[in-house]
Design a protein around this motif. Structure first.
Motif, mmCIF file in Angstrom:
data_model
loop_
_atom_site.group_PDB
_atom_site.id
_atom_site.type_symbol
_atom_site.label_atom_id
_atom_site.label_comp_id
_atom_site.label_asym_id
_atom_site.label_seq_id
_atom_site.Cartn_x
_atom_site.Cartn_y
_atom_site.Cartn_z
ATOM 1 N N VAL A 78 35.050 31.023 21.432
ATOM 2 C CA VAL A 78 36.241 31.828 21.130
ATOM 3 C C VAL A 78 37.419 31.364 21.984
ATOM 4 O O VAL A 78 38.558 31.287 21.509
ATOM 5 C CB VAL A 78 35.955 33.332 21.353
ATOM 6 C CG1 VAL A 78 37.226 34.155 21.231
ATOM 7 C CG2 VAL A 78 34.915 33.825 20.363
ATOM 8 N N GLY A 79 37.165 31.027 23.240
ATOM 9 C CA GLY A 79 38.232 30.601 24.145
ATOM 10 C C GLY A 79 38.922 29.329 23.707
ATOM 11 O O GLY A 79 40.148 29.253 23.710
ATOM 12 N N SER A 117 49.042 32.951 44.202
ATOM 13 C CA SER A 117 48.904 31.683 43.492
ATOM 14 C C SER A 117 47.907 31.868 42.348
ATOM 15 O O SER A 117 46.777 32.297 42.574
ATOM 16 C CB SER A 117 48.418 30.609 44.456
ATOM 17 O OG SER A 117 48.240 29.408 43.769
ATOM 18 N N ILE A 118 48.329 31.573 41.138
ATOM 19 C CA ILE A 118 47.499 31.715 39.944
ATOM 20 C C ILE A 118 46.887 30.345 39.633
ATOM 21 O O ILE A 118 47.583 29.330 39.692
ATOM 22 C CB ILE A 118 48.345 32.209 38.750
ATOM 23 C CG1 ILE A 118 49.089 33.498 39.107
ATOM 24 C CG2 ILE A 118 47.498 32.402 37.508
ATOM 25 C CD1 ILE A 118 48.219 34.692 39.395
ATOM 26 N N PRO A 119 45.586 30.267 39.291
ATOM 27 C CA PRO A 119 44.975 28.970 38.957
ATOM 28 C C PRO A 119 45.713 28.268 37.806
ATOM 29 O O PRO A 119 46.309 28.914 36.941
ATOM 30 C CB PRO A 119 43.553 29.338 38.530
ATOM 31 C CG PRO A 119 43.294 30.665 39.143
ATOM 32 C CD PRO A 119 44.619 31.359 39.237
ATOM 33 N N LEU A 145 37.509 33.571 34.101
ATOM 34 C CA LEU A 145 38.590 33.298 35.033
ATOM 35 C C LEU A 145 39.762 34.240 34.816
ATOM 36 O O LEU A 145 40.317 34.782 35.781
ATOM 37 C CB LEU A 145 39.049 31.846 34.903
ATOM 38 C CG LEU A 145 40.163 31.408 35.838
ATOM 39 C CD1 LEU A 145 39.702 31.467 37.289
ATOM 40 C CD2 LEU A 145 40.626 30.008 35.490
ATOM 41 N N ILE A 146 40.146 34.473 33.563
ATOM 42 C CA ILE A 146 41.289 35.348 33.289
ATOM 43 C C ILE A 146 40.968 36.794 33.702
ATOM 44 O O ILE A 146 41.822 37.498 34.227
ATOM 45 C CB ILE A 146 41.742 35.265 31.810
ATOM 46 C CG1 ILE A 146 43.120 35.884 31.633
ATOM 47 C CG2 ILE A 146 40.763 35.920 30.887
ATOM 48 C CD1 ILE A 146 43.714 35.678 30.266
ATOM 49 N N ALA A 151 41.851 41.191 37.483
ATOM 50 C CA ALA A 151 41.278 42.193 38.388
ATOM 51 C C ALA A 151 41.875 42.062 39.787
ATOM 52 O O ALA A 151 42.099 43.075 40.464
ATOM 53 C CB ALA A 151 39.763 42.036 38.443
ATOM 54 N N LYS A 152 42.136 40.836 40.222
ATOM 55 C CA LYS A 152 42.743 40.622 41.539
ATOM 56 C C LYS A 152 44.155 41.184 41.583
ATOM 57 O O LYS A 152 44.549 41.839 42.555
ATOM 58 C CB LYS A 152 42.737 39.117 41.865
ATOM 59 C CG LYS A 152 43.364 38.761 43.173
ATOM 60 C CD LYS A 152 42.566 39.305 44.333
ATOM 61 C CE LYS A 152 43.220 38.910 45.652
ATOM 62 N NZ LYS A 152 42.687 39.670 46.768
ATOM 63 N N ILE A 153 44.940 40.960 40.517
ATOM 64 C CA ILE A 153 46.306 41.501 40.458
ATOM 65 C C ILE A 153 46.256 43.019 40.443
ATOM 66 O O ILE A 153 47.022 43.688 41.124
ATOM 67 C CB ILE A 153 47.052 40.950 39.223
ATOM 68 C CG1 ILE A 153 47.275 39.448 39.370
ATOM 69 C CG2 ILE A 153 48.384 41.663 39.036
ATOM 70 C CD1 ILE A 153 47.796 38.771 38.119
ATOM 71 N N LYS A 154 45.317 43.577 39.670
ATOM 72 C CA LYS A 154 45.177 45.037 39.586
ATOM 73 C C LYS A 154 44.799 45.651 40.932
ATOM 74 O O LYS A 154 45.217 46.756 41.262
ATOM 75 C CB LYS A 154 44.084 45.363 38.562
ATOM 76 C CG LYS A 154 44.539 46.229 37.429
ATOM 77 C CD LYS A 154 43.402 46.551 36.530
ATOM 78 C CE LYS A 154 43.180 48.020 36.646
ATOM 79 N NZ LYS A 154 42.338 48.592 35.660
ATOM 80 N N SER A 155 43.995 44.934 41.710
ATOM 81 C CA SER A 155 43.531 45.475 42.992
ATOM 82 C C SER A 155 44.627 45.520 44.051
ATOM 83 O O SER A 155 44.466 46.183 45.076
ATOM 84 C CB SER A 155 42.347 44.660 43.508
ATOM 85 O OG SER A 155 42.787 43.396 43.958
ATOM 86 N N LEU A 156 45.753 44.823 43.833
ATOM 87 C CA LEU A 156 46.849 44.844 44.803
ATOM 88 C C LEU A 156 47.503 46.217 44.888
ATOM 89 O O LEU A 156 47.985 46.611 45.946
ATOM 90 C CB LEU A 156 47.895 43.784 44.439
ATOM 91 C CG LEU A 156 47.401 42.333 44.482
ATOM 92 C CD1 LEU A 156 48.472 41.406 43.954
ATOM 93 C CD2 LEU A 156 46.999 41.947 45.893
#
Length: 185
Positions: A78-79, A117-119, A145-146, A151-156
């Motif tokens: 799908v990706g 920094s975003i991959p 990965l997405i 989740a990392k952005i949300k955890s800020l």
């Protein structure tokens, strides 16, 4: 029998799936290429544009991996054909989002701006329109990965239940609580 594991994966036009001798599955499509190492015991068969994953025995270990690897291969198919998108909404007075290339700058009510920094595999777009909440849109071919980046952005700045301020997925419902005055009658 695993309900997920026995589902077939239909390979769309323009997508090629290659299984090497060591069970390394490589999926190539119009959006890119992904690969995943599958356990040696799993049996992967491709016939007439349909991919199936089978397990050799009924051992608990094989049962556990059957549905897992089928889902991982399906996510790759799908990706590379459609891609994945996650939209984050930033709610709060004075909260801002901006990006320069793959560096995301967030102002989330702290005394300092947050630079993240975003991959390179994840494309990022920020939108700040007057009268609307800032939005951060992530696009990638890799579902794992997405999800991890979102989740990392949300955890800020997790969403708090009293005013609903924070970072959330677009359309996400937040259970609200009554404040101190809500308990008196």
């Amino acid at each position: 029998m695993s309900r997920i594991g026995k589902k077939i994966i239909t390979i769309p036009a323009g997508v090629t799936v290659d299984v090497s001798a060591g069970n390394l599955v490589t999926v190539k499509g119009p959006k890119g290429t992904l690969s995943q190492q599958v356990d040696q015991d799993m049996i992967i068969a491709i016939e007439d544009g349909v991919l199936t994953v089978a397990r050799p025995t009924e051992q608990k270990r094989h049962k556990a991996m059957h549905g897992l690897y089928r889902s991982l291969i399906n996510n790759m198919v799908v990706g590379v054909s459609e891609g994945y998108t996650k939209v984050l909404e930033i709610i709060g007075v004075g909260y801002k989002a901006a990006n320069q290339g793959n560096i995301l700058e967030l102002s989330l009510g702290y005394s300092h701006a947050i630079f993240m920094s975003i991959p390179a595999e994840v494309a990022i777009v920020t939108a700040m329109e007057k009268g609307k909440n800032p939005m951060v849109t992530l696009n990638s071919i890799d579902k794992q990965l997405i999800g991890q980046v979102a989740a990392k952005i949300k955890s800020l700045r997790p969403v708090e239940p009293y005013k609903g301020k924070g970072v959330r997925f677009q359309g996400e419902q937040v259970r609200r609580k009554a404040g101190k005055a809500g308990g008196k009658k």
